[in-house]
Design a protein around this motif. Structure first.
Motif, PDB file in Angstrom:
ATOM      1  N   SER A 218     -47.213 -25.046 -25.445  1.00  0.00           N
ATOM      2  CA  SER A 218     -48.502 -25.422 -24.834  1.00  0.00           C
ATOM      3  C   SER A 218     -49.159 -24.221 -24.137  1.00  0.00           C
ATOM      4  O   SER A 218     -50.379 -24.032 -24.229  1.00  0.00           O
ATOM      5  N   GLU A 219     -48.359 -23.404 -23.440  1.00  0.00           N
ATOM      6  CA  GLU A 219     -48.915 -22.209 -22.793  1.00  0.00           C
ATOM      7  C   GLU A 219     -49.438 -21.227 -23.834  1.00  0.00           C
ATOM      8  O   GLU A 219     -50.480 -20.598 -23.635  1.00  0.00           O
ATOM      9  N   ARG A 220     -48.714 -21.067 -24.921  1.00  0.00           N
ATOM     10  CA  ARG A 220     -49.190 -20.165 -25.987  1.00  0.00           C
ATOM     11  C   ARG A 220     -50.506 -20.644 -26.541  1.00  0.00           C
ATOM     12  O   ARG A 220     -51.434 -19.849 -26.769  1.00  0.00           O
ATOM     13  N   ASP A 221     -50.612 -21.926 -26.775  1.00  0.00           N
ATOM     14  CA  ASP A 221     -51.875 -22.460 -27.310  1.00  0.00           C
ATOM     15  C   ASP A 221     -53.021 -22.214 -26.335  1.00  0.00           C
ATOM     16  O   ASP A 221     -54.146 -21.884 -26.746  1.00  0.00           O
TER      17      ASP A 221
ATOM     18  N   ALA B 126     -56.256 -19.850 -27.011  1.00  0.00           N
ATOM     19  CA  ALA B 126     -57.625 -20.361 -26.847  1.00  0.00           C
ATOM     20  C   ALA B 126     -58.426 -19.446 -25.911  1.00  0.00           C
ATOM     21  O   ALA B 126     -59.597 -19.136 -26.160  1.00  0.00           O
ATOM     22  N   GLN B 127     -57.760 -18.962 -24.824  1.00  0.00           N
ATOM     23  CA  GLN B 127     -58.441 -18.066 -23.892  1.00  0.00           C
ATOM     24  C   GLN B 127     -58.772 -16.730 -24.554  1.00  0.00           C
ATOM     25  O   GLN B 127     -59.846 -16.159 -24.330  1.00  0.00           O
ATOM     26  N   ARG B 128     -57.837 -16.227 -25.395  1.00  0.00           N
ATOM     27  CA  ARG B 128     -58.103 -14.966 -26.103  1.00  0.00           C
ATOM     28  C   ARG B 128     -59.284 -15.111 -27.032  1.00  0.00           C
ATOM     29  O   ARG B 128     -60.156 -14.237 -27.114  1.00  0.00           O
ATOM     30  N   ASN B 129     -59.339 -16.200 -27.735  1.00  0.00           N
ATOM     31  CA  ASN B 129     -60.465 -16.414 -28.664  1.00  0.00           C
ATOM     32  C   ASN B 129     -61.784 -16.498 -27.908  1.00  0.00           C
ATOM     33  O   ASN B 129     -62.811 -15.964 -28.346  1.00  0.00           O
ATOM     34  N   ALA B 130     -61.722 -17.148 -26.702  1.00  0.00           N
ATOM     35  CA  ALA B 130     -62.957 -17.256 -25.909  1.00  0.00           C
ATOM     36  C   ALA B 130     -63.411 -15.880 -25.408  1.00  0.00           C
ATOM     37  O   ALA B 130     -64.600 -15.545 -25.445  1.00  0.00           O
TER      38      ALA B 130
END
Length: 455
Positions: free
Chosen positions: A55-58, A62-66
């Motif tokens: 869950s933390e990786r996901d 998501a934060q990296r993509n943002a």
């Protein structure tokens, strides 16, 4: 019988062994169950940790993509802004035209005016436009109309102040480091005059100090206040605004020059002092003897205590001798008197010859010292070599200064002694001639008369 007993013993031993094996098996089963439970707990914890990490990786993905999407957006905005800024700069250059060159001229003028305000004595009281000038100097953009108006007003104030005499109060530091406020008169932009004379103005620290050396006939505050009353029209001014007054501090005094001569210079001065004493003493002595001889010439019958009187005394004592003996006695007396007349003159001549040689010695010593300094420190700084050069030049000058008056004194005194000796010789010759005439008259009187001649 024996076999039967052995079989019975074996049967009895197998009973406790069977019981022990069962207990071991039972214990192993219990431990196996406990191990299975522990493994189940560890497996459950591992599965739970795996779910949390996933869950933390996901969330991080998501934060990296943002952030990546935001970076792309900002990059596009930065490129767009750069293009817009380039267009605006180009438009600014077209709109400003030659204002950039004007700003350079204005800023350079403001820098010059700032330096003038910090250096000139007008900085004592003409300070109202200093902030405006500092703003123009520190500005990174075109000056405003307010700043331009302040610039020319500051220049006008400097021009007006440079042509007026203004009474001001200046912070003053004396030689002991004590600070006070002194009344002074500002002579335009040329200088400050207080009761001590000219003051040295330090615009960086905003203080004033008195010059160590004041010019001859330099003005003081009281003198400037009485110019109109006393009718004075001229005062000593420094048009260089302190540069020439600073040079007065570097001008060596007579004591400094004599100190630069070193030991050789002091020896030369000692010779000059001794020679001057001898010259004065012998000059007074010869003048007195000359006056005594003049009086003796007026009264030759009474021999006095003077060279001529002593020569006459020898004549009176030895006049009964022959002419040749009398001449030798008078010559002996004249020679004795000549030695007394020339006493000390040989020392003057020696000092006159020795002084230039000592000056040459000081010159050679000073040049040796100069070359030693050049060897150690090089010749880049003339101040390092000033000591040896000063000694070389000062000793030469002192040697010549000492030699010339000593040589002149020797010549004058020798001439006076020679004149006195000539008078003695003339008087001695006249006495010998007089004695010879007397002897001739006696011979003529005592000569017998011949008969033939009588007839």
């Amino acid at each position: 019988m024996k076999l039967k007993a052995l079989a019975i013993a074996l049967c009895m031993a197998s009973v406790p062994f069977t019981a022990s094996a069962e207990s071991v098996v039972q214990q192993a089963k219990q431990e196996n169950v406990a191990q299975q439970q522990h493994n189940a707990q560890r497996e459950a914890g591992f599965n739970q940790s795996t779910q949390k990490i996933r869950s933390e990786r996901d969330a991080l993905l998501a934060q990296r993509n943002a952030l990546k999407q935001q970076t792309e957006t900002l990059s596009q905005s930065f490129s767009k802004n750069e293009a817009e800024l380039a267009k605006l700069e180009q438009q600014l250059q077209l709109d400003s035209g030659s204002l950039g060159e004007l700003f350079g001229v204005v800023r350079q003028t403001a820098k010059d005016l700032k330096a003038e305000q910090g250096y000139a004595v007008t900085g004592v009281d003409v300070t109202q436009y200093v902030p405006v000038v500092n703003q123009i100097v520190d500005a990174k953009a075109l000056p405003s109309m307010t700043q331009l108006n302040g610039l020319w007003q500051a220049m006008e104030a400097q021009i007006i102040a440079s042509g007026e005499l203004a009474k001001v109060k200046v912070p003053f530091i004396n030689g002991e480091g004590e600070q006070s406020t002194e009344d002074a008169l500002r002579l335009g932009a040329l200088g400050l005059v207080a009761q001590q004379g000219y003051l040295k103005w330090d615009g960086a620290r905003h203080i004033s100090m008195a010059y160590q050396q004041q010019p001859e006939n330099g003005p003081q505050l009281a003198d400037l206040a009485n110019i109109a009353a006393e009718g004075k029209e001229t005062i000593a001014l420094d048009p260089s605004r302190g540069v020439m007054l600073d040079q007065l501090d570097n001008a060596p005094t007579l004591e400094d020059r004599l100190t630069a001569g070193g030991v050789v210079g002091k020896i030369i001065l000692l010779l000059l002092a001794i020679g001057a004493g001898i010259a004065i003493f012998r000059g007074v002595k010869l003048a007195t003897i000359k006056q005594q001889i003049k009086k003796q010439l007026k009264n030759p019958d009474q021999a006095g205590n003077n060279p001529l009187g002593r020569v006459l005394a020898v004549y009176n004592k030895e006049q009964n001798r022959s002419v040749e003996a009398l001449e030798l006695r008078l010559l002996e007396a004249i020679v004795d008197e000549q030695q007394g007349l020339e006493k000390g003159l040989s020392m003057l001549k020696l000092f006159a010859a020795l002084a230039p040689m000592l000056g040459l010695l000081g010159t050679v010593t000073g040049m040796i010292e100069t070359f030693q300094v050049i060897t150690q420190f090089g010749n880049g700084d003339p101040k390092v070599m000033a000591g040896g050069i000063s000694m070389a030049l000062v000793t030469t000058v002192l040697g010549l200064i000492a030699a010339m008056p000593l040589l002149l004194a020797h010549n004058v005194l020798s001439t006076q002694a020679e004149n006195i000796r000539s008078i003695l010789e003339k008087q001695g010759i006249s006495l010998v001639a007089e004695q010879a005439e007397k002897n001739d008259e006696k011979k003529a009187t005592n000569k017998p008369v011949v008969a033939g001649q009588a007839a």
